[in-house]
Design an enzyme around this catalytic site. Structure first.
Site, PDB file in Angstrom:
ATOM      1  N   SER A   1       0.799  -1.223   0.000  1.00 33.23           N
ATOM      2  CA  SER A   1       0.000   0.000   0.000  1.00 33.23           C
ATOM      3  C   SER A   1       0.837   1.280   0.000  1.00 33.23           C
ATOM      4  O   SER A   1       1.799   1.425   0.748  1.00 33.23           O
ATOM      5  CB  SER A   1      -0.930   0.017   1.216  1.00 33.23           C
ATOM      6  OG  SER A   1      -1.671   1.213   1.228  1.00 33.23           O
TER       7      SER A   1
ATOM      8  N   LYS B   1     -14.856  -5.302   1.525  1.00 36.56           N
ATOM      9  CA  LYS B   1     -15.682  -4.171   1.097  1.00 36.56           C
ATOM     10  C   LYS B   1     -17.183  -4.446   1.229  1.00 36.56           C
ATOM     11  O   LYS B   1     -17.966  -3.516   1.412  1.00 36.56           O
ATOM     12  CB  LYS B   1     -15.341  -3.768  -0.337  1.00 36.56           C
ATOM     13  CG  LYS B   1     -13.940  -3.173  -0.487  1.00 36.56           C
ATOM     14  CD  LYS B   1     -13.689  -2.704  -1.911  1.00 36.56           C
ATOM     15  CE  LYS B   1     -12.305  -2.085  -2.039  1.00 36.56           C
ATOM     16  NZ  LYS B   1     -12.058  -1.566  -3.410  1.00 36.56           N
TER      17      LYS B   1
ATOM     18  N   ASN C   1     -15.896   1.267   0.773  1.00 34.96           N
ATOM     19  CA  ASN C   1     -14.439   1.308   0.944  1.00 34.96           C
ATOM     20  C   ASN C   1     -13.996   2.424   1.889  1.00 34.96           C
ATOM     21  O   ASN C   1     -12.805   2.569   2.158  1.00 34.96           O
ATOM     22  CB  ASN C   1     -13.733   1.482  -0.409  1.00 34.96           C
ATOM     23  CG  ASN C   1     -13.704   2.924  -0.865  1.00 34.96           C
ATOM     24  OD1 ASN C   1     -14.728   3.601  -0.898  1.00 34.96           O
ATOM     25  ND2 ASN C   1     -12.516   3.412  -1.218  1.00 34.96           N
TER      26      ASN C   1
ATOM     27  N   GLY D   1     -13.344  -9.335 -13.731  1.00 38.25           N
ATOM     28  CA  GLY D   1     -13.408  -9.539 -12.296  1.00 38.25           C
ATOM     29  C   GLY D   1     -14.823  -9.494 -11.771  1.00 38.25           C
ATOM     30  O   GLY D   1     -15.728  -8.942 -12.415  1.00 38.25           O
TER      31      GLY D   1
ATOM     32  N   GLY E   1      -3.748   2.414 -12.026  1.00 31.75           N
ATOM     33  CA  GLY E   1      -4.378   2.434 -10.715  1.00 31.75           C
ATOM     34  C   GLY E   1      -3.917   3.533  -9.782  1.00 31.75           C
ATOM     35  O   GLY E   1      -4.647   3.895  -8.852  1.00 31.75           O
TER      36      GLY E   1
END
Length: 412
Positions: A13, A56, A77, A117, A214
């Site tokens: 992260s 989530k 989120n 996904g 992203g």
């Protein structure tokens, strides 16, 4: 903790540095096992948290109120603890996704969209694509009717969005689909931010298709989450500045060029200026092989050396924020280019052939061979490089030239 991120695995992260840059508060990472989630949310020892894979959806029952986006999408989120102790849940990924597509020039209106996904982020992307006016939106899963074998039947596809972890560190280089098999492709979005350029994004670039990665999405959603945490608006210019800062921090500087052009000397000096780690790919090959490069060539041949080189570049290319000096022949092989481009800005270091060092270099042992090699390799260097920098002056001058480009391009 005051603010932070919860999820099952968080080692990759960038969120702490992003939130610190956006609003100045302390932001912590908290990995939770599934059985720990309920206790953490019941205790509520936080002011605000972000939520990532795989929680989530699981956090929703703990929220006394959901924002419109979270209700419509079906996942949360961002959670804020209100003054009465109750939890408010929202979805800031939606904002981040829309912002990222817009700034990259990926247009959904009237277009046929595939979402790769079936997790929480795919729900966000699906809702965003519909709201942005897509003509059709379909999700692709491993076991659904529309799966990774049947997906190429959708020849009308114009936008492909990857919401899977395929290609994410440490499994760099993987790709869920082959974009070249969609003849009407007009845009690509990948929510993965480590590496900066996934194999998915690199293929889009090779096809000349607008693409969004992203990292911009991560920063944009963090901006919206921070506004919910603090109640204070963050200007868009600040968000863009933070994005540039983080991108600069994680982008590696990759040096390519002829053997003896001074890549290692320049790289070590540049790393000191940038206060970054310096890695010499040839030195790493020697360390792993336990032999010098001339010995590897003499005993095993060039083919074995090139295999070792690719293995080393595969590992080093995954690292972010380093200065990397490559061997003179590294970019002659197509397989090495994505390894260097995934996190790097590539600089070609040039030097007059008469000044190239030859000692201990198996393929460049004479001036005549060097001139021939320079002619043969020049097109490969030109194709691979983002920038060409002369090293015919001093090392300090070469470093200064690279620093000027970094300041202009990366705003550091």
């Amino acid at each position: 903790m005051d603010y932070g991120l919860i999820g099952a695995r968080l080692g990759h992260s960038h969120s702490p540095r992003i939130h610190a840059a956006l609003a100045g508060y302390n932001y912590q990472l908290r990995e939770l096992k599934e059985e720990e989630l309920a206790g953490f949310l019941t205790e509520r020892a936080f002011r605000g948290i972000n939520v990532t894979i795989p929680y989530k959806k699981a956090v929703m029952p703990f929220c006394a109120e959901l924002g419109e986006g979270a209700r419509r999408i079906g996942c949360v989120n961002t959670i804020v603890k209100r003054s009465d102790g109750s939890l408010y849940g929202d979805n800031t990924d939606y904002y981040g996704f829309c912002q990222t597509a817009r700034r990259a020039g990926v247009t959904f209106a009237g277009r046929h969209v595939l979402i790769l996904g079936s997790g929480g982020t795919s729900l966000t992307a699906f809702q965003a694509a519909e709201d942005l006016g897509a003509a059709s939106v379909e999700r692709v899963s491993r076991s659904g009717e529309l799966n990774y074998e049947t997906v190429y039947q959708r020849e009308e596809t114009e936008i492909v969005v990857n919401t899977t972890p395929v290609g994410m560190f440490p499994k760099n280089g993987e790709r869920a689909v082959d974009l070249s098999r969609f003849p009407r492709l007009q845009g690509v979005v990948d929510v993965v931010y480590n590496p900066l350029r996934t194999a998915f994004l690199l293929q889009a670039a090779a096809l000349g298709v607008p693409a969004a990665g992203g990292l911009p999405m991560l920063v944009a959603q963090a901006r919206r989450a921070s506004e919910l945490f603090t109640g204070e608006r963050i200007p868009e210019e600040r968000m863009e500045a933070v994005l540039r800062e983080v991108a600069a921090e994680v982008t590696s500087v990759v040096l390519i060029g002829m053997p003896g052009s001074g890549k290692s000397t320049v790289g070590a000096a540049l790393a000191r200026r940038l206060e970054r780690p310096f890695v010499d790919a040839d030195e790493e090959i020697v360390r792993r092989a336990g032999r010098s490069i001339p010995e590897i060539f003499a005993e095993d041949g060039e083919e074995r050396f090139r295999t070792l080189e690719t293995e080393v570049l595969s590992d080093l290319g995954k690292r972010s924020g380093i200065v990397l000096a490559t061997g003179g022949g590294a970019v002659l092989f197509e397989r090495n280019l994505p390894l260097l481009r995934q996190n790097g800005r590539i600089y070609r270091i040039t030097r007059d052939v008469s000044r190239l060092a030859t000692c201990g270099r198996p393929l460049s042992s004479s001036p005549e061979r060097l001139r021939e090699m320079e002619r043969e390799r020049a097109p490969f260097y030109e194709r691979a490089a983002d920038v060409t920098v002369s090293n015919d002056g001093s090392t300090a001058e070469t470093v200064a030239a690279i620093m000027r480009d970094l300041r202009e391009e990366m705003r550091i």
